[in-house]
Design an enzyme around this catalytic site. Structure first.
Site, PDB file in Angstrom:
ATOM      1  CD  GLN A  38      18.400  33.985 -10.282  1.00 50.04           C
ATOM      2  OE1 GLN A  38      18.334  34.752  -9.309  1.00 50.04           O
ATOM      3  NE2 GLN A  38      19.525  33.763 -10.932  1.00 50.04           N
TER       4      GLN A  38
ATOM      5  CD  GLN B 113       1.866  31.852  -3.621  1.00 43.80           C
ATOM      6  OE1 GLN B 113       0.966  31.295  -2.991  1.00 43.80           O
ATOM      7  NE2 GLN B 113       2.141  33.133  -3.493  1.00 43.80           N
TER       8      GLN B 113
ATOM      9  N   GLY C 189      -2.889   5.749   4.868  1.00 41.83           N
ATOM     10  CA  GLY C 189      -1.929   4.681   4.606  1.00 41.83           C
ATOM     11  C   GLY C 189      -0.727   4.681   5.538  1.00 41.83           C
TER      12      GLY C 189
ATOM     13  CD  GLU D  95      -2.781   1.073   2.524  1.00 46.27           C
ATOM     14  OE1 GLU D  95      -3.306   2.117   2.951  1.00 46.27           O
ATOM     15  OE2 GLU D  95      -3.020  -0.057   2.986  1.00 46.27           O
TER      16      GLU D  95
END
Length: 381
Positions: free
Chosen positions: A283, A340, A367, A246
């Protein structure tokens, strides 16, 4: 995307055919599934007909007898679809619920249920989590008491994926309350319609909207003793063994989601103009996306390496716990940044990144919560 050295041409053909199916039969239709709160059975049967629901199971029942690496590919491609609810509907069936039968079922049980599981006619759920017992499996309170040729189950389960529309449920219950919790647990196959078993309610979630999730109630539910999977009081071992599988597939799913989000973000910032230039020319944006790309590449390598170790039959609890912790946290970091960079539209329901950000939050919880996983790693350092 550079491929790992152990991925063969067969692996890549499997991936490419699955990707084509998802791109044509899932992505154009899945918005409607988000609204309806479930994946249509027809789609699950199509996946079964194409062999994707039985990749780890014996050919005797219609399976392909492949290994854990193929499960990781399946999970990554399902995650890449951008619909987490669709992905988990499939993965709970293939890699979280049905392995209880696949690993520990008797020949009679396998012959009874496995053909339908592989074809998608019988959809599975696994019912371990309870209102007061999630990652702490030993703390479950649901009881199963032997009564002649039946067991009587009493208790409830919570947050059960495929719980509303499932057909076959693998239910953990205490069969011996006199011993340490982990030693007195058994697994039962409970079919929909069994007297005393009902869906308490359908749960409304933040994300994974196309996945049905339920509270289950067992009130004097009489289950034939022949439905006991793997022997009385042997259930904890079954649960722990399956957690490995899982967590590998959840990690691979998360990396498929993360890579898809990065692809969407890069495409967006290369075209979106602000302050006289496209965002890609900034940048700070380029470098943040570059660093996240490096982290996702590392997470993907870790997930596939763990799948490979598992396929080789090697001990890999530490590595798998790392996968679950690292990938579950990383996918949320990726989604936050990509959302964002999409700006205001990323908060509107019609955009993929908005849905993916909601869907990803559960990856650090379900999980095996990150904190639990890190303790498993710490024990083995």
């Amino acid at each position: 995307m550079n491929e790992m050295s152990f991925l063969t041409e067969d692996h890549l053909r499997f991936r490419d055919s699955l990707r084509r199916f998802i791109d044509t039969e899932v992505v154009p239709k899945a918005d409607a599934w988000e609204e309806s709160g479930m994946v249509p059975r027809e789609v699950l049967r199509q996946l079964g007909e194409l062999g994707y629901l039985g990749i780890r199971y014996p050919a005797t029942y219609g399976g392909a007898e492949l290994d854990t690496v193929y499960s990781a590919i399946l999970a990554e491609e399902l995650g890449r679809s951008s619909y987490g609810g669709f992905a988990v509907t499939v993965l709970v069936h293939t890699d979280m619920a049905s392995p209880h039968l696949g690993n520990f079922g008797s020949p009679e049980q396998l012959a009874r249920w496995m053909p339908g599981i592989i074809t998608g006619k019988t959809i599975c759920a696994v019912a371990v989590t309870e209102p007061d017992a999630g990652s702490d499996v030993a703390g479950i309170k649901t009881r199963a008491v032997r009564d002649g040729d039946h067991y009587v189950l009493t208790g409830s389960k919570m947050f059960i994926t495929n719980g509303v529309h499932g057909d076959l449920y693998f239910v953990a219950a205490k069969t011996d309350s006199s011993v340490k919790g982990s030693r007195g647990i058994s697994i039962f196959a409970v079919e929909k319609g069994t007297p005393g078993f009902k869906v308490g309610r359908s749960l409304k979630k933040t994300g994974w909207l196309s996945s049905d999730t339920a509270e289950l109630v067992f009130d004097g539910c009489r289950v034939p003793a022949a439905n006991l999977i793997g022997g009385e009081n042997k259930g904890f071992y079954s649960i722990m063994r399956n957690f490995q599988n899982e967590r590998i597939v959840l990690g691979a799913q998360a990396m498929g989601e993360a890579q898809k989000a990065l692809d969407l973000a890069v495409d967006y910032v290369r075209n979106r103009k602000a302050f006289g230039a496209v965002l890609w020319d900034k940048q700070t944006i380029r470098q943040r996306l570059a660093m996240l790309s490096a982290k996702v590449a590392a997470g993907r390598q870790l997930a596939y390496h763990s799948a490979w170790l598992d396929a080789q039959g090697r001990e890999c609890v530490k590595e798998v716990s790392m996968v679950k912790a690292y990938c579950g946290e990383l996918v949320n970091e990726v989604m936050y940044t990509c959302q964002q960079f999409h700006g205001g539209m990323s908060y509107v329901r019609e955009t993929a990144i908005e849905r993916m950000a909601r869907d990803a939050r559960i990856q650090a919880i379900g999980g095996g919560a990150t904190e639990v996983m890190l303790e498993e790693v710490a024990k083995r350092i």
